[in-house]
Design an enzyme around this catalytic site. Structure first.
Site, PDB file in Angstrom:
ATOM      1  N   THR A 169      -6.416  -1.582  10.207  1.00 16.20           N
ATOM      2  CA  THR A 169      -6.258  -0.639  11.322  1.00 16.20           C
ATOM      3  C   THR A 169      -5.949  -1.323  12.656  1.00 16.20           C
ATOM      4  O   THR A 169      -6.730  -2.119  13.158  1.00 16.20           O
ATOM      5  CB  THR A 169      -7.473   0.280  11.520  1.00 16.20           C
ATOM      6  OG1 THR A 169      -7.937   0.771  10.264  1.00 16.20           O
ATOM      7  CG2 THR A 169      -7.107   1.458  12.419  1.00 16.20           C
ATOM      8  N   ARG A 204       0.843  -1.203   0.000  1.00 15.64           N
ATOM      9  CA  ARG A 204       0.000   0.000   0.000  1.00 15.64           C
ATOM     10  C   ARG A 204       0.872   1.245   0.000  1.00 15.64           C
ATOM     11  O   ARG A 204       1.740   1.401   0.855  1.00 15.64           O
ATOM     12  CB  ARG A 204      -0.895  -0.008   1.237  1.00 15.64           C
ATOM     13  CG  ARG A 204      -1.658   1.286   1.484  1.00 15.64           C
ATOM     14  CD  ARG A 204      -2.524   1.168   2.736  1.00 15.64           C
ATOM     15  NE  ARG A 204      -3.152   2.412   3.119  1.00 15.64           N
ATOM     16  CZ  ARG A 204      -2.859   3.103   4.237  1.00 15.64           C
ATOM     17  NH1 ARG A 204      -1.933   2.660   5.075  1.00 15.64           N
ATOM     18  NH2 ARG A 204      -3.480   4.228   4.503  1.00 15.64           N
ATOM     19  N   LYS A 255     -12.775   2.020   0.725  1.00 15.54           N
ATOM     20  CA  LYS A 255     -12.512   2.028   2.162  1.00 15.54           C
ATOM     21  C   LYS A 255     -13.804   2.438   2.881  1.00 15.54           C
ATOM     22  O   LYS A 255     -14.298   3.545   2.683  1.00 15.54           O
ATOM     23  CB  LYS A 255     -11.390   3.008   2.484  1.00 15.54           C
ATOM     24  CG  LYS A 255     -10.054   2.606   1.862  1.00 15.54           C
ATOM     25  CD  LYS A 255      -9.049   3.741   1.894  1.00 15.54           C
ATOM     26  CE  LYS A 255      -8.623   4.083   3.297  1.00 15.54           C
ATOM     27  NZ  LYS A 255      -7.631   5.184   3.297  1.00 15.54           N
ATOM     28  N   ARG A 314     -10.848  18.979   8.083  1.00 16.15           N
ATOM     29  CA  ARG A 314     -10.049  19.459   9.216  1.00 16.15           C
ATOM     30  C   ARG A 314     -10.473  20.858   9.627  1.00 16.15           C
ATOM     31  O   ARG A 314     -11.050  21.613   8.840  1.00 16.15           O
ATOM     32  CB  ARG A 314      -8.555  19.483   8.851  1.00 16.15           C
ATOM     33  CG  ARG A 314      -7.972  18.136   8.493  1.00 16.15           C
ATOM     34  CD  ARG A 314      -6.485  18.251   8.191  1.00 16.15           C
ATOM     35  NE  ARG A 314      -5.917  16.975   7.787  1.00 16.15           N
ATOM     36  CZ  ARG A 314      -5.498  16.043   8.643  1.00 16.15           C
ATOM     37  NH1 ARG A 314      -5.582  16.272   9.942  1.00 16.15           N
ATOM     38  NH2 ARG A 314      -5.003  14.905   8.204  1.00 16.15           N
TER      39      ARG A 314
END
Length: 416
Positions: free
Chosen positions: A276, A31, A218, A72
């Site tokens: 994860t 990845r 994802k 953000r």
């Protein structure tokens, strides 16, 4: 070595020697995280992977992971704001800054205008949580803190369960995608997908470039989980991205959600990656925790095709040892999986491909065959056989180089 291992490349693993060691330890897919770089940063790494591929005579898949629209905060004027439970703050565009109360700059007007009283807002990967109290006429949004913590500039922000107008592919992603395809990546992962339209957009851009590579979705948003059936029709591979998904949904629900997603992918023979914090302690430790070992094994037993390493191989102190440990765990879990798995006849509403795969597995079982060989152009028949998790090795013979690399995501399949 039936369960495939995906490893993220970073400073700890970006030398040719380390890449070779990782492949020898069991990595099938590398990845490249485009959140931490552009195509120019990966040119040498891609060349090194291709050289290792030739030297070991083994197909290696390179997956480009696009950064997506990470939402953000802007730059906090005070540098840090100490937040206490029950404290009220204002959220708004940077040019709306006010001294009325602590102010959080947020330059996403398309999101601000959708916020309503009762909406939840989460900062810093779940460390700080707020509830929207009011969307004011002046465009500012009044928040109340649900817990205490510190706010700093550029913190990631999530709105669990809230649909937004932000598309999965940003302008940066589109450029990165074009550049990555030109460099020869074998698969593309797209972040913060909400609907099947996001997948279709990515596929259109890939087709327009003249390339044909699988798309990995994802699952990080609750909206994506809600739209899973439609997304599954469009995507080639699913990734259960538990980091952001664990912020979007309550953590106690995450294990059941993971199982439900895997089950849905298995039912239609689409590869699924679990990602994860799988062996996170091995960033600094030569051995995983008991809980991590069980987590990896349970992902295999649930039906995951791939398990993924992130920080562990990108910046950890033991990247090769982590892959070796993961391979030992998956090998043991696979023994239990194939011993306990009962070959089940497809339901009556299934088609000829499902029954052919079932028949092949049944014949292999009755004949005590060593392996099952599938001739396939697209890889679909090999995926059908794989989804039944037979104890035999599965060899997928194909003349298509794209299919060779795509089958590196599929449990138990050796692409030839």
């Amino acid at each position: 070595m039936r369960t495939k291992i995906v490893a993220t490349i970073g400073p700890a693993s970006n030398s040719k020697e380390k890449l070779r060691q990782l492949v020898e330890a069991g990595v099938s897919v590398f990845r490249l995280n485009f959140s931490h770089g552009s195509a120019a940063d990966f040119v040498r790494i891609i060349n090194d992977i291709r050289e290792v591929e030739k030297e070991l005579d083994k197909p290696i898949t390179i997956m480009q992971d696009l950064s997506g629209p990470k939402i953000r905060l802007g730059v906090v004027q005070e540098k840090t704001i100490q937040v206490t439970k029950g404290m009220q703050l204002l959220l708004g565009l940077s040019d709306q800054r006010t001294d009325e109360m602590p102010f959080l700059p947020f330059d996403h007007p398309e999101i601000l205008e959708t916020l309503e009283p009762g909406d939840r807002m989460v900062l810093a990967d779940g460390g700080l949580q707020f509830t929207v109290q009011q969307s004011r006429p002046d465009g500012l949004v009044l928040l109340e803190a649900n817990n205490s913590g510190i706010v700093t500039s550029r913190k990631g922000l999530a709105l669990p369960g809230k649909a937004t107008k932000v598309r999965a592919l940003t302008e940066k992603d589109k450029k990165d995608l074009s550049d990555g395809l030109a460099l020869g990546v074998d698969a593309v992962a797209i972040s913060y997908v909400q609907t099947a339209d996001d997948v279709r957009e990515a596929k259109q851009l890939i087709a327009a470039s003249g390339r044909r590579v699988p798309v990995v979705v994802k699952l990080e948003r609750q909206n994506a989980v809600d739209n899973l059936d439609e997304i599954l029709k469009e995507t080639d591979v699913i990734m259960v991205a538990r980091g952001d998904l664990g912020v979007e949904c309550p953590l106690p629900l995450l294990p059941a959600l993971q199982k439900r997603i895997i089950r849905a992918c298995n039912a239609i023979s689409k590869p699924v990656i679990v990602a994860t914090q799988m062996l996170l302690s091995m960033v600094n430790s030569p051995a995983p925790t008991r809980a991590e070992t069980t987590d990896v094994a349970n992902a295999v037993l649930d039906g995951a095709d791939c398990v993924m390493l992130s920080e562990e191989t990108a910046m950890g102190n033991f990247p090769v040892e982590t892959v070796q440990y993961m391979r030992k765990i998956t090998d043991e879990a696979e023994k239990l999986l194939v011993n306990d798995r009962k070959l089940e006849e497809p339901s009556a509403n299934k088609g000829i491909p499902e029954f052919l795969a079932y028949s092949a597995c049944l014949l292999a079982e009755k004949a005590h065959a060593k392996a099952i060989v599938s001739h396939s152009l697209s890889g679909a028949s090999a995926r059908q056989v794989s989804s039944r998790r037979p104890p035999q090795d599965i060899y997928a013979l194909t003349p298509d180089p794209v299919t060779i690399k795509a089958l590196n995501f599929v449990w138990g399949v050796h692409p030839v």
